[in-house]
Design an enzyme around this catalytic site. Structure first.
Site, PDB file in Angstrom:
ATOM      1  N   ASP A 191       1.884   3.838   3.304  1.00 59.12           N
ATOM      2  CA  ASP A 191       0.855   4.636   2.664  1.00 59.12           C
ATOM      3  C   ASP A 191       1.498   5.698   1.753  1.00 59.12           C
ATOM      4  OD1 ASP A 191      -1.672   5.427   1.950  1.00 59.12           O
ATOM      5  OD2 ASP A 191      -2.163   6.421   3.821  1.00 59.12           O
ATOM      6  N   HIS A 245      -9.842   1.209  -0.508  1.00 63.84           N
ATOM      7  CA  HIS A 245      -9.696   2.021   0.697  1.00 63.84           C
ATOM      8  C   HIS A 245     -11.033   2.015   1.450  1.00 63.84           C
ATOM      9  CE1 HIS A 245      -6.080   3.590  -1.227  1.00 63.84           C
ATOM     10  NE2 HIS A 245      -5.799   4.271  -0.128  1.00 63.84           N
ATOM     11  N   ASP A 263       2.092   9.377  -5.768  1.00 64.05           N
ATOM     12  CA  ASP A 263       2.047  10.831  -5.627  1.00 64.05           C
ATOM     13  C   ASP A 263       2.276  11.306  -4.199  1.00 64.05           C
ATOM     14  OD1 ASP A 263      -0.354   9.584  -5.084  1.00 64.05           O
ATOM     15  OD2 ASP A 263      -1.611  11.175  -5.883  1.00 64.05           O
ATOM     16  N   GLU A 265     -11.352   3.685   7.103  1.00 62.95           N
ATOM     17  CA  GLU A 265     -10.361   4.655   7.585  1.00 62.95           C
ATOM     18  C   GLU A 265     -11.127   5.816   8.216  1.00 62.95           C
ATOM     19  OE1 GLU A 265      -6.418   7.024   5.894  1.00 62.95           O
ATOM     20  OE2 GLU A 265      -7.912   6.283   4.479  1.00 62.95           O
ATOM     21  N   HIS A 271       0.855  -1.194   0.000  1.00 61.88           N
ATOM     22  CA  HIS A 271       0.000   0.000   0.000  1.00 61.88           C
ATOM     23  C   HIS A 271       0.889   1.242   0.000  1.00 61.88           C
ATOM     24  CE1 HIS A 271      -4.051   1.848   1.100  1.00 61.88           C
ATOM     25  NE2 HIS A 271      -3.214   2.872   1.056  1.00 61.88           N
ATOM     26  N   HIS A 300       1.389   4.938  -2.238  1.00 61.39           N
ATOM     27  CA  HIS A 300       0.938   5.878  -3.271  1.00 61.39           C
ATOM     28  C   HIS A 300       2.125   6.606  -3.902  1.00 61.39           C
ATOM     29  CE1 HIS A 300      -3.441   5.734  -2.398  1.00 61.39           C
ATOM     30  NE2 HIS A 300      -3.029   5.417  -1.181  1.00 61.39           N
TER      31      HIS A 300
END
Length: 343
Positions: free
Chosen positions: A279, A198, A18, A201, A14, A16
């Site tokens: 993350d 996702h 960006d 959360e 997991h 990202h």
């Protein structure tokens, strides 16, 4: 222990793209394109890319993606940031990596095909230079029209045998329920594309259950609020869905107020498959090694527990059974050589 954990072979599922750009790279790419930045001091720029201890919500956390997305609009930028993320991962002995990003958010000047080819070129260069295997997960965005999610699913299917292994749903979980994007995930399932969502959360356990029921999720991104409903927790356990847990990120988005409160230990002891990720390496100013060290120091995870978490990550990865078995064997050998610890 810090040095030992850094040396251990690891997987990260997991992560990202960006949210993991180097600050100096942002400066250089902006200068190359003549983009205006809020500051040209690297130290000050990091305040726009990283959260601090005063971050109060997921919405505030997501603001840190605005500047990287402005940078990620050229082939050069996409290839470079992908390559550098692989390099950063390899430096802490991550052997298998799944990078996720939303391709449609980089189409200001490029079409989706150009975006994909640029990112895949970065992966190819990274795999050539480092002992690491990487694959892509494409993100649908909750706030976009569901037709855009179908477009992303079709793009993922097109590149299924070229480095793309999964489809994700990310973004504003509180205001956009997963069932709105059911058609895209139905296409993914029918094409043999893996699914992660996702959920759990900022929204509660119901979000997790819907991700499984409507989107046929095999993994849940975060999912830490699954324990708010007994039936949902049982569904997660019985279905064998893996929770992609990112403890420090959960602290930064104010889902938990203290790392000691994190339910990862509870889920682990219940036998629910959990895997550990950062993350966003830049947004949280974090490495995967540091995340494992925190589990050791704050939540009492032993070396055996850490191996079990790493092993769980391999088993939950979106690769073939043969590739998983090979990783398990190699990891066990390397783990023993590093720790002198028999598994």
């Amino acid at each position: 222990m810090r040095d030992l954990i850094r040396k251990l072979p690891k997987v990260e599922l997991h992560l990202h793209l960006d949210g993991s750009l180097r600050g100096r790279t942002v400066l250089e790419l902006a200068e190359n394109r003549g983009l205006e930045l809020p500051t040209y001091s690297l130290e000050e720029l990091m305040e726009y890319l990283q959260v601090n201890d005063n971050c109060n919500s997921l919405a505030e956390y997501l603001e840190k993606f605005e500047l990287p997305l402005k940078i990620m609009q050229t082939k050069e930028a996409l290839t470079r940031v992908t390559y550098e993320l692989i390099e950063d991962a390899a430096l802490e002995n991550i052997k298998y990596l799944e990078i996720r990003f939303a391709p449609l958010l980089s189409t200001e000047k490029l079409n989706a095909e150009e975006v994909m080819k640029a990112v895949l070129a970065g992966i190819e260069q990274g795999e050539s230079d480092y002992d690491l295997q990487a694959n892509l997960i494409l993100c649908c965005m909750r706030h976009q029209d569901p037709s855009k999610s179908i477009e992303v699913a079709q793009l993922a299917i097109e590149y299924l045998d070229q480095g793309v292994v999964g489809l994700d749903l990310a973004g504003d979980e509180a205001n956009f329920p997963p069932e709105e994007h059911e058609e895209a995930f139905k296409l993914a399932t029918e094409a043999g594309l893996h699914r992660t969502v996702h959920a759990g959360e900022v929204a509660g356990a119901e979000s997790v259950k819907k991700a499984i029921d409507y989107l046929n999720a095999e993994r849940i991104g975060h999912g830490i609020r699954s324990n708010e409903d007994k039936e949902t927790l049982e569904t997660v356990k019985e279905s064998g869905v893996t929770l992609e847990v990112c403890p420090t990120s959960n602290l930064h988005t104010n889902v938990i107020t203290n790392l000691v409160q994190h339910p990862i230990r509870e889920y682990y002891e219940l036998g629910i498959p959990v895997t550990v990720s950062t993350d966003n390496r830049t947004v949280s100013d974090l490495t995967l090694s540091q995340e494992y060290l925190l589990l050791y120091e704050k939540l009492g995870f032993s070396l055996t527990d850490i191996w079990n978490l790493i092993s769980s990550g391999i088993k939950a990865s979106f690769i073939t059974k043969e590739e998983k078995e090979k990783l398990i064997v190699n990891f066990k050998d390397e783990f023993k050589n590093i720790t002198d610890y028999s598994l």
